[in-house]
Design a protein around this motif. Structure first.
Motif, mmCIF file in Angstrom:
data_model
loop_
_atom_site.group_PDB
_atom_site.id
_atom_site.type_symbol
_atom_site.label_atom_id
_atom_site.label_comp_id
_atom_site.label_asym_id
_atom_site.label_seq_id
_atom_site.Cartn_x
_atom_site.Cartn_y
_atom_site.Cartn_z
ATOM 1 N N ASN A 88 0.835 -1.196 0.000
ATOM 2 C CA ASN A 88 0.000 0.000 0.000
ATOM 3 C C ASN A 88 0.872 1.248 0.000
ATOM 4 O OD1 ASN A 88 -2.138 1.755 0.180
ATOM 5 N ND2 ASN A 88 -2.718 1.220 2.269
ATOM 6 N N GLU A 108 -4.381 3.275 -0.744
ATOM 7 C CA GLU A 108 -5.701 3.272 -0.118
ATOM 8 C C GLU A 108 -5.526 3.616 1.354
ATOM 9 O OE1 GLU A 108 -8.533 2.978 -1.487
ATOM 10 O OE2 GLU A 108 -8.093 2.163 -3.484
ATOM 11 N N GLY A 111 -6.613 1.037 3.691
ATOM 12 C CA GLY A 111 -6.237 -0.331 3.362
ATOM 13 C C GLY A 111 -5.110 -0.873 4.220
ATOM 14 N N CYS A 115 -1.354 -6.589 0.369
ATOM 15 C CA CYS A 115 -2.352 -7.597 0.005
ATOM 16 C C CYS A 115 -1.647 -8.700 -0.771
ATOM 17 C CB CYS A 115 -3.452 -6.997 -0.874
ATOM 18 S SG CYS A 115 -4.536 -5.799 -0.079
ATOM 19 N N TYR A 152 -2.404 -3.589 -6.190
ATOM 20 C CA TYR A 152 -2.969 -3.304 -4.868
ATOM 21 C C TYR A 152 -4.407 -2.795 -4.981
ATOM 22 C CZ TYR A 152 -3.550 -1.847 -0.079
ATOM 23 O OH TYR A 152 -4.031 -1.736 1.212
ATOM 24 N N GLN A 153 -4.627 -1.847 -5.874
ATOM 25 C CA GLN A 153 -5.981 -1.301 -6.009
ATOM 26 C C GLN A 153 -6.995 -2.383 -6.349
ATOM 27 O OE1 GLN A 153 -5.252 1.959 -8.848
ATOM 28 N NE2 GLN A 153 -5.861 3.405 -7.253
ATOM 29 N N TYR A 156 -7.508 -4.835 -3.342
ATOM 30 C CA TYR A 156 -8.303 -4.162 -2.306
ATOM 31 C C TYR A 156 -9.758 -4.044 -2.759
ATOM 32 C CZ TYR A 156 -9.725 -0.603 1.079
ATOM 33 O OH TYR A 156 -10.381 0.092 2.071
ATOM 34 N N GLN A 160 -13.044 -5.641 -0.934
ATOM 35 C CA GLN A 160 -14.108 -4.776 -0.426
ATOM 36 C C GLN A 160 -15.438 -5.037 -1.118
ATOM 37 O OE1 GLN A 160 -12.129 -3.915 2.348
ATOM 38 N NE2 GLN A 160 -13.596 -2.210 2.304
#
Length: 215
Positions: A88, A108, A111, A115, A152-153, A156, A160
Protein backbone atom coordinates in the motif's frame (compact mmCIF):
# COMPACT_ATOMS: atom_id res chain seq x y z
CA UNK A 1 -16.59 -15.85 -16.69
CA UNK A 2 -13.44 -14.64 -18.42
CA UNK A 3 -9.79 -13.68 -18.01
CA UNK A 4 -8.73 -10.05 -18.30
CA UNK A 5 -5.13 -9.51 -19.46
CA UNK A 6 -3.63 -6.04 -19.32
CA UNK A 7 -0.44 -4.20 -20.22
CA UNK A 8 0.63 -0.57 -19.93
CA UNK A 9 0.58 2.08 -22.64
CA UNK A 10 4.03 2.94 -24.05
CA UNK A 11 3.63 6.63 -23.21
CA UNK A 12 6.49 8.94 -24.14
CA UNK A 13 8.99 6.08 -24.52
CA UNK A 14 7.16 4.73 -27.53
CA UNK A 15 7.76 1.10 -26.49
CA UNK A 16 6.55 -0.81 -23.46
CA UNK A 17 7.26 -4.53 -23.26
CA UNK A 18 3.92 -5.24 -21.58
CA UNK A 19 1.94 -3.34 -24.23
CA UNK A 20 3.84 -5.16 -26.99
CA UNK A 21 3.11 -8.50 -25.34
CA UNK A 22 -0.61 -7.94 -24.74
CA UNK A 23 -1.16 -6.40 -28.17
CA UNK A 24 0.69 -9.29 -29.81
CA UNK A 25 -1.51 -11.87 -28.10
CA UNK A 26 -4.66 -9.92 -28.87
CA UNK A 27 -3.82 -9.61 -32.57
CA UNK A 28 -2.18 -13.01 -33.08
CA UNK A 29 -3.47 -15.48 -30.50
CA UNK A 30 -1.27 -18.59 -30.17
CA UNK A 31 -2.86 -21.81 -31.35
CA UNK A 32 -2.97 -23.25 -27.82
CA UNK A 33 -5.20 -20.36 -26.71
CA UNK A 34 -7.58 -20.39 -29.68
CA UNK A 35 -10.13 -22.62 -27.89
CA UNK A 36 -10.40 -19.94 -25.19
CA UNK A 37 -10.58 -16.89 -27.46
CA UNK A 38 -14.07 -15.88 -26.30
CA UNK A 39 -12.97 -15.92 -22.65
CA UNK A 40 -9.85 -13.78 -23.10
CA UNK A 41 -10.07 -10.00 -22.95
CA UNK A 42 -7.04 -7.78 -23.59
CA UNK A 43 -6.60 -4.15 -22.58
CA UNK A 44 -3.89 -1.49 -22.46
CA UNK A 45 -4.00 0.73 -19.36
CA UNK A 46 -2.79 4.34 -19.01
CA UNK A 47 0.52 5.29 -17.41
CA UNK A 48 -1.35 7.65 -15.11
CA UNK A 49 -1.61 7.14 -11.37
CA UNK A 50 -4.74 9.30 -11.31
CA UNK A 51 -6.54 7.47 -14.12
CA UNK A 52 -5.35 3.92 -13.52
CA UNK A 53 -8.00 2.76 -11.03
CA UNK A 54 -10.93 3.99 -13.07
CA UNK A 55 -9.50 2.57 -16.28
CA UNK A 56 -9.06 -0.96 -14.94
CA UNK A 57 -12.47 -0.97 -13.25
CA UNK A 58 -14.04 0.00 -16.57
CA UNK A 59 -12.37 -3.02 -18.16
CA UNK A 60 -13.55 -5.24 -15.31
CA UNK A 61 -17.13 -4.01 -15.74
CA UNK A 62 -16.97 -4.71 -19.48
CA UNK A 63 -15.40 -8.18 -19.31
CA UNK A 64 -16.66 -9.49 -15.92
CA UNK A 65 -13.50 -11.54 -15.32
CA UNK A 66 -12.88 -14.36 -12.90
CA UNK A 67 -9.14 -13.77 -13.20
CA UNK A 68 -7.09 -10.63 -13.89
CA UNK A 69 -3.54 -11.03 -15.15
CA UNK A 70 -1.75 -7.69 -15.11
CA UNK A 71 1.56 -7.45 -16.95
CA UNK A 72 4.23 -4.79 -16.59
CA UNK A 73 7.81 -4.31 -17.68
CA UNK A 74 10.52 -4.29 -15.04
CA UNK A 75 13.87 -2.80 -15.91
CA UNK A 76 16.71 -4.81 -14.41
CA UNK A 77 14.77 -8.09 -14.15
CA UNK A 78 16.18 -11.05 -16.06
CA UNK A 79 13.29 -13.46 -15.43
CA UNK A 80 9.54 -13.55 -15.74
CA UNK A 81 8.42 -12.72 -12.19
CA UNK A 82 5.06 -13.51 -10.64
CA UNK A 83 4.51 -11.15 -7.74
CA UNK A 84 3.43 -12.61 -4.41
CA UNK A 85 1.99 -9.40 -3.01
CA UNK A 86 1.34 -5.68 -3.48
CA UNK A 87 2.15 -2.98 -0.94
CA UNK A 88 0.00 0.00 0.00
CA UNK A 89 2.56 2.53 -1.13
CA UNK A 90 3.15 4.89 -4.03
CA UNK A 91 6.78 5.98 -4.09
CA UNK A 92 7.58 6.81 -7.71
CA UNK A 93 11.25 7.17 -8.60
CA UNK A 94 10.15 8.59 -11.95
CA UNK A 95 7.01 10.54 -12.86
CA UNK A 96 4.02 9.07 -14.62
CA UNK A 97 2.82 10.26 -18.02
CA UNK A 98 1.07 13.27 -16.45
CA UNK A 99 4.15 14.29 -14.49
CA UNK A 100 2.78 12.97 -11.21
CA UNK A 101 5.39 11.64 -8.83
CA UNK A 102 3.92 10.65 -5.45
CA UNK A 103 6.52 9.91 -2.80
CA UNK A 104 5.59 7.88 0.24
CA UNK A 105 1.81 8.10 -0.30
CA UNK A 106 -0.72 5.42 0.57
CA UNK A 107 -2.66 3.92 -2.32
CA UNK A 108 -5.70 3.27 -0.12
CA UNK A 109 -5.69 5.25 3.16
CA UNK A 110 -7.97 2.70 4.84
CA UNK A 111 -6.24 -0.33 3.36
CA UNK A 112 -3.81 -2.82 4.92
CA UNK A 113 -0.07 -2.45 4.48
CA UNK A 114 -0.06 -5.18 1.85
CA UNK A 115 -2.35 -7.60 0.01
CA UNK A 116 -1.40 -11.07 -1.15
CA UNK A 117 -1.88 -11.95 -4.80
CA UNK A 118 -4.95 -14.12 -5.27
CA UNK A 119 -3.92 -15.63 -8.61
CA UNK A 120 -4.02 -19.40 -8.06
CA UNK A 121 -1.20 -21.78 -8.84
CA UNK A 122 1.63 -19.28 -9.13
CA UNK A 123 4.31 -21.77 -8.09
CA UNK A 124 2.90 -24.25 -10.61
CA UNK A 125 3.15 -21.57 -13.29
CA UNK A 126 6.75 -20.78 -12.39
CA UNK A 127 7.66 -24.47 -12.46
CA UNK A 128 6.06 -24.91 -15.88
CA UNK A 129 7.90 -21.93 -17.30
CA UNK A 130 11.27 -23.13 -16.04
CA UNK A 131 10.55 -26.63 -17.38
CA UNK A 132 10.00 -25.01 -20.80
CA UNK A 133 13.30 -23.15 -20.66
CA UNK A 134 11.76 -19.78 -19.78
CA UNK A 135 13.54 -18.19 -16.78
CA UNK A 136 10.91 -17.52 -14.12
CA UNK A 137 10.60 -17.00 -10.37
CA UNK A 138 8.25 -15.74 -7.71
CA UNK A 139 8.98 -12.19 -6.52
CA UNK A 140 8.34 -10.60 -3.15
CA UNK A 141 8.37 -6.97 -4.24
CA UNK A 142 6.61 -5.49 -7.24
CA UNK A 143 8.10 -2.03 -6.83
CA UNK A 144 6.19 1.04 -5.70
CA UNK A 145 5.22 2.40 -9.10
CA UNK A 146 2.18 1.86 -11.33
CA UNK A 147 2.38 -1.95 -11.53
CA UNK A 148 2.22 -2.26 -7.76
CA UNK A 149 -0.50 0.39 -7.57
CA UNK A 150 -2.61 -1.50 -10.10
CA UNK A 151 -2.32 -4.83 -8.30
CA UNK A 152 -2.97 -3.30 -4.87
CA UNK A 153 -5.98 -1.30 -6.01
CA UNK A 154 -7.58 -4.33 -7.62
CA UNK A 155 -6.85 -6.70 -4.73
CA UNK A 156 -8.30 -4.16 -2.31
CA UNK A 157 -11.33 -3.53 -4.54
CA UNK A 158 -11.99 -7.25 -4.93
CA UNK A 159 -11.85 -7.73 -1.17
CA UNK A 160 -14.11 -4.78 -0.43
CA UNK A 161 -16.62 -5.53 -3.17
CA UNK A 162 -16.82 -9.27 -2.62
CA UNK A 163 -16.61 -9.72 -6.38
CA UNK A 164 -14.55 -12.90 -6.26
CA UNK A 165 -12.16 -11.58 -8.91
CA UNK A 166 -8.71 -13.07 -8.43
CA UNK A 167 -5.73 -10.95 -9.47
CA UNK A 168 -2.03 -11.27 -10.06
CA UNK A 169 0.86 -9.37 -11.59
CA UNK A 170 3.44 -10.71 -14.04
CA UNK A 171 6.59 -8.66 -14.48
CA UNK A 172 8.57 -9.18 -17.67
CA UNK A 173 12.01 -7.90 -18.72
CA UNK A 174 12.25 -5.16 -21.36
CA UNK A 175 12.48 -6.00 -25.04
CA UNK A 176 15.84 -6.12 -26.86
CA UNK A 177 14.97 -2.94 -28.75
CA UNK A 178 14.62 -1.09 -25.44
CA UNK A 179 18.17 -2.03 -24.49
CA UNK A 180 19.34 -0.73 -27.84
CA UNK A 181 17.53 2.60 -27.58
CA UNK A 182 16.99 3.34 -23.85
CA UNK A 183 18.65 1.08 -21.29
CA UNK A 184 21.81 -0.54 -22.66
CA UNK A 185 22.61 -2.11 -19.28
CA UNK A 186 19.30 -3.88 -18.71
CA UNK A 187 18.60 -7.60 -19.14
CA UNK A 188 16.09 -8.29 -21.91
CA UNK A 189 13.73 -11.00 -23.09
CA UNK A 190 12.50 -11.47 -26.68
CA UNK A 191 8.82 -11.03 -27.40
CA UNK A 192 8.56 -14.64 -28.57
CA UNK A 193 9.63 -15.84 -25.13
CA UNK A 194 7.30 -13.53 -23.20
CA UNK A 195 4.47 -14.64 -25.51
CA UNK A 196 5.25 -18.26 -24.67
CA UNK A 197 5.40 -17.42 -20.96
CA UNK A 198 2.07 -15.64 -20.82
CA UNK A 199 0.47 -18.33 -22.98
CA UNK A 200 1.56 -20.93 -20.45
CA UNK A 201 0.16 -18.87 -17.56
CA UNK A 202 -3.15 -18.32 -19.32
CA UNK A 203 -3.51 -22.00 -20.12
CA UNK A 204 -3.28 -22.83 -16.41
CA UNK A 205 -5.99 -20.28 -15.64
CA UNK A 206 -8.18 -21.31 -18.58
CA UNK A 207 -8.11 -24.91 -17.38
CA UNK A 208 -9.20 -23.81 -13.92
CA UNK A 209 -11.90 -21.61 -15.43
CA UNK A 210 -13.22 -24.57 -17.40
CA UNK A 211 -13.40 -26.63 -14.20
CA UNK A 212 -15.40 -23.90 -12.46
CA UNK A 213 -17.82 -23.54 -15.36
CA UNK A 214 -18.38 -27.28 -15.86
CA UNK A 215 -21.36 -28.42 -13.74
Amino acid sequence: MSILVTGFDPGRDGVNASAALVTSLRDDLPADLLPFRSQLHFAILPLSSRELGGAVLAQVAASRPRFCVFTGQARGRHKVNLERLATNLKDFESPDVEGGQPRGELIEPAGPAACWSTLPGQQQMVDRLNDRGIPAALSNHGGNHLCNQLLYQMLYWARQSGSGVRCGLVHIPPLPVQAQTQWPETPVMPLAMTRAALTCILLVLAAQLAEEITP
